[in-house]
Scaffold this active site. Structure first.
Site, PDB file in Angstrom:
ATOM      1  N   CYS A 148       0.830  -1.200   0.000  1.00 41.95           N
ATOM      2  CA  CYS A 148       0.000   0.000   0.000  1.00 41.95           C
ATOM      3  C   CYS A 148       0.871   1.259   0.000  1.00 41.95           C
ATOM      4  O   CYS A 148       1.989   1.245  -0.526  1.00 41.95           O
ATOM      5  CB  CYS A 148      -0.992  -0.024   1.162  1.00 41.95           C
ATOM      6  SG  CYS A 148      -2.381   1.118   0.878  1.00 41.95           S
TER       7      CYS A 148
ATOM      8  N   ASP B 264      -3.175   1.287   9.888  1.00 49.03           N
ATOM      9  CA  ASP B 264      -4.351   2.145  10.044  1.00 49.03           C
ATOM     10  C   ASP B 264      -4.747   2.190  11.507  1.00 49.03           C
ATOM     11  O   ASP B 264      -5.213   3.224  11.998  1.00 49.03           O
ATOM     12  CB  ASP B 264      -5.502   1.637   9.176  1.00 49.03           C
ATOM     13  CG  ASP B 264      -5.231   1.928   7.710  1.00 49.03           C
ATOM     14  OD1 ASP B 264      -4.577   1.092   7.055  1.00 49.03           O
ATOM     15  OD2 ASP B 264      -5.626   3.016   7.254  1.00 49.03           O
TER      16      ASP B 264
END
Ligand code: RI2
Length: 307
Positions: A125, A194
């Site tokens: 990512c 996250d």
């Protein structure tokens, strides 16, 4: 950007990345307070509370967003008038944003210290924090090669690959299904987060847990880079972090697959057993110390909602 514009940008992922959505939301709340012209403290408090909820509703499971909003709006009830409330919110937001920026430098340096000269580094990512570590290792003159996983469905790995290439890093883009194949030639894996639960589990872009499994199997150390505001006080009682499900249209055009269900979970949870260290701005910790970070940062009574 005003609150609605910021909310839309976060919802559509025009602004994305756990650190970025947190700091952009903090900035929008600061701007709302700074531009407020009324003199009724109650009205401003309500308006800020409403704005906080609007921002949180964009990605309701995002821990960094929730923690940022809570940090900016903390102690609002102590302000006797609108001027004091404006000053408090502006100051809270400035502190949050500057700490976030400082955290990037600190995490980058501590992560880089764990990347050896000559290493092949795998990432997934697009994490500001993981990239900070990789770029710092490169800046220190270490010869590194990076494998960047594409990160379907939105392919944020492209951003990572381009960023690293522009900085002169030797980077190779790989598809997510090639992660295990390439793990055999990888020395260290570096990812962002996250959210981090109190048991040290790391919630990050879908595919991270598969990367972690492959790393564990190949005895490749996995480093997670995350600021302390990614740790979730709402998990202190063992609760799980809710995984955001997004629009199936991010995966494929559903019209092209009549009768087919499409699932789009955007994060997954990597168990602490597969994580070697979490690099935070407060220091490098084993995942088992996540609970202590939460207590230190948020206190034992930090289970309250933003509302
Ligand atoms: P930084 C991103 O989430 C990615 O999962 C990335 O690994 C993580 O946030 C952390 O990014 P999304 O917003 O905070 O793309 O390190 O869903 O930038």
């Amino acid at each position: 950007m005003d609150i609605d514009g910021t909310a839309e940008a976060i919802r559509t992922m025009e602004v994305r990345g756990a650190a970025k959505i947190a700091t952009v939301a903090a900035g929008a709340l600061r701007d709302l307070a700074a531009g407020w012209e009324g003199d009724d403290v109650g009205t401003l408090r309500e308006e800020l509370g409403r704005a906080g909820r609007t921002l949180l509703d964009t990605r309701p499971t995002a821990v960094s967003l929730r923690n940022a909003i809570a940090a900016v709006l903390k102690d609002m009830e102590t302000c006797p008038d609108a001027t004091a409330l404006k000053e408090l919110v502006e100051s809270n937001a400035d502190v949050f944003i500057s700490r976030s920026e400082q955290a990037k430098g600190l995490i980058g340096r501590m992560c880089a210290g764990r990347i050896r000269d000559g290493s092949t580094v795998m990432t997934i990512c697009n994490s500001t924090m993981a990239i900070a570590g990789i770029l710092e290792a490169h800046r220190q003159g270490k010869s590194i090669r990076v494998l960047a996983a594409e990160s379907r469905p939105r392919r944020q790995g492209y951003i990572t690959a381009r960023t690293l290439a522009e900085a002169g890093v030797d980077v190779t883009l790989i598809v997510d299904s090639a992660v295990r194949y390439h793990m055999a030639k990888t020395d260290v894996a570096v990812v962002g987060a996250d959210a981090i639960a109190s048991n040290g589990a790391v919630i990050n872009k879908i595919g991270t847990s598969q990367l972690a499994l492959a790393a564990h199997e190949a005895r490749v150390p996995l480093i997670v880079c995350a600021e302390s505001y990614k740790f979730s006080p709402l998990t202190m009682g063992g609760e799980l972090v809710e995984i955001e499900m997004r629009d199936p249209a991010e995966v494929v055009d559903p019209g092209e697959f009549p009768g087919v269900k499409i699932s789009n979970p955007v994060f997954d949870a990597t168990p602490p057993e597969y994580i070697d260290v979490i690099v935070t701005e407060l220091g490098v910790i084993p995942p088992g110390a996540a609970y202590e970070i939460i207590v230190q940062q948020f206190g034992y009574g930090a289970l309250s909602e933003v509302e």
